[in-house]
Design a protein around this motif. Structure first.
Motif, PDB file in Angstrom:
ATOM      1  N   LYS A   1      32.364  17.898 -53.968  1.00 47.79           N
ATOM      2  CA  LYS A   1      33.202  18.066 -55.152  1.00 47.79           C
ATOM      3  C   LYS A   1      33.173  16.838 -56.045  1.00 47.79           C
ATOM      4  O   LYS A   1      33.393  16.926 -57.241  1.00 47.79           O
ATOM      5  N   ALA A   2      32.922  15.690 -55.425  1.00 51.08           N
ATOM      6  CA  ALA A   2      32.901  14.436 -56.176  1.00 51.08           C
ATOM      7  C   ALA A   2      32.168  13.380 -55.364  1.00 51.08           C
ATOM      8  O   ALA A   2      31.930  13.549 -54.168  1.00 51.08           O
ATOM      9  N   ASN A   3      31.838  12.284 -56.049  1.00 49.86           N
ATOM     10  CA  ASN A   3      31.109  11.203 -55.414  1.00 49.86           C
ATOM     11  C   ASN A   3      31.407   9.929 -56.188  1.00 49.86           C
ATOM     12  O   ASN A   3      31.612   9.976 -57.397  1.00 49.86           O
TER      13      ASN A   3
ATOM     14  N   SER B   1      32.343  17.267 -59.919  1.00 50.02           N
ATOM     15  CA  SER B   1      31.633  18.535 -60.052  1.00 50.02           C
ATOM     16  C   SER B   1      32.148  19.339 -61.240  1.00 50.02           C
ATOM     17  O   SER B   1      33.358  19.469 -61.442  1.00 50.02           O
TER      18      SER B   1
ATOM     19  N   GLU C   1      32.295  22.304 -61.389  1.00 55.31           N
ATOM     20  CA  GLU C   1      32.944  23.515 -60.891  1.00 55.31           C
ATOM     21  C   GLU C   1      34.420  23.314 -60.555  1.00 55.31           C
ATOM     22  O   GLU C   1      35.115  24.272 -60.247  1.00 55.31           O
TER      23      GLU C   1
ATOM     24  N   LEU D   1      26.497  18.284 -59.128  1.00 56.07           N
ATOM     25  CA  LEU D   1      27.161  18.465 -57.834  1.00 56.07           C
ATOM     26  C   LEU D   1      27.593  19.921 -57.739  1.00 56.07           C
ATOM     27  O   LEU D   1      28.220  20.455 -58.629  1.00 56.07           O
ATOM     28  N   THR D   2      27.278  20.560 -56.654  1.00 56.45           N
ATOM     29  CA  THR D   2      27.648  21.963 -56.522  1.00 56.45           C
ATOM     30  C   THR D   2      28.433  22.196 -55.248  1.00 56.45           C
ATOM     31  O   THR D   2      28.310  21.464 -54.271  1.00 56.45           O
ATOM     32  N   ARG D   3      29.230  23.234 -55.248  1.00 57.47           N
ATOM     33  CA  ARG D   3      30.005  23.575 -54.055  1.00 57.47           C
ATOM     34  C   ARG D   3      29.099  24.088 -52.941  1.00 57.47           C
ATOM     35  O   ARG D   3      29.490  24.077 -51.787  1.00 57.47           O
TER      36      ARG D   3
ATOM     37  N   TYR E   1      31.446  14.088 -65.580  1.00 54.62           N
ATOM     38  CA  TYR E   1      31.710  15.491 -65.236  1.00 54.62           C
ATOM     39  C   TYR E   1      30.358  16.173 -65.272  1.00 54.62           C
ATOM     40  O   TYR E   1      29.716  16.234 -66.314  1.00 54.62           O
ATOM     41  N   THR E   2      29.883  16.655 -64.127  1.00 55.74           N
ATOM     42  CA  THR E   2      28.492  17.050 -64.032  1.00 55.74           C
ATOM     43  C   THR E   2      28.277  18.376 -63.305  1.00 55.74           C
ATOM     44  O   THR E   2      29.057  18.743 -62.431  1.00 55.74           O
ATOM     45  N   THR E   3      27.212  19.039 -63.668  1.00 62.08           N
ATOM     46  CA  THR E   3      26.818  20.248 -62.948  1.00 62.08           C
ATOM     47  C   THR E   3      25.842  19.916 -61.820  1.00 62.08           C
ATOM     48  O   THR E   3      25.404  20.809 -61.100  1.00 62.08           O
TER      49      THR E   3
ATOM     50  N   GLU F   1      26.707  22.638 -51.798  1.00 60.20           N
ATOM     51  CA  GLU F   1      26.466  21.457 -50.972  1.00 60.20           C
ATOM     52  C   GLU F   1      27.786  20.901 -50.437  1.00 60.20           C
ATOM     53  O   GLU F   1      27.807  19.898 -49.755  1.00 60.20           O
TER      54      GLU F   1
END
Length: 106
Positions: A43-45, A58, A60, A36-38, A32-34, A40
């Motif tokens: 939401k996930a990878n 993400s 968020e 990745l941002t919306r 669970y990480t900051t 860009e």
């Protein structure tokens, strides 16, 4: 459905789905990480190959977005594809329903 379980439980459920439903033994780590941002539109990878994968979610994400993103990335692992099509959407919906049923039992 609001997810109120630990990441460790979700990790175990992801691995259980792959093992019991798809006969594919994998190791999955969930982050669970900051990073990745919306902004860009990410939401996930998922990263990895073979039997070892990392799913990044993400920081968020809220509520149902969390389970949606997790099911999406798990579908990539199960189907071993980066393509999004009808088969992908069908498997993703199957995974979401499986998760919802399993989470009710916790």
């Amino acid at each position: 459905m609001v997810v109120k379980v630990s990441l460790m439980t979700l990790k175990q459920l992801c691995e259980e789905y792959c093992s019991k439903e798809k006969q594919k033994n994998v190791s999955i780590e969930i982050h669970y990480t900051t990073a990745l941002t919306r902004l860009e539109n990410v939401k996930a990878n998922v990263q990895g190959q073979g039997n070892s994968y990392d799913i990044l979610l993400s920081g968020e994400l809220k509520g149902d977005e969390f389970l949606e993103a997790l099911a999406h990335e798990l579908t990539h692992i199960v189907l071993q594809t980066n393509q999004h099509g009808e088969a992908f959407e069908e498997e993703k919906e199957k995974i979401k329903k499986w998760f919802q049923n399993r989470l009710k039992k916790l």
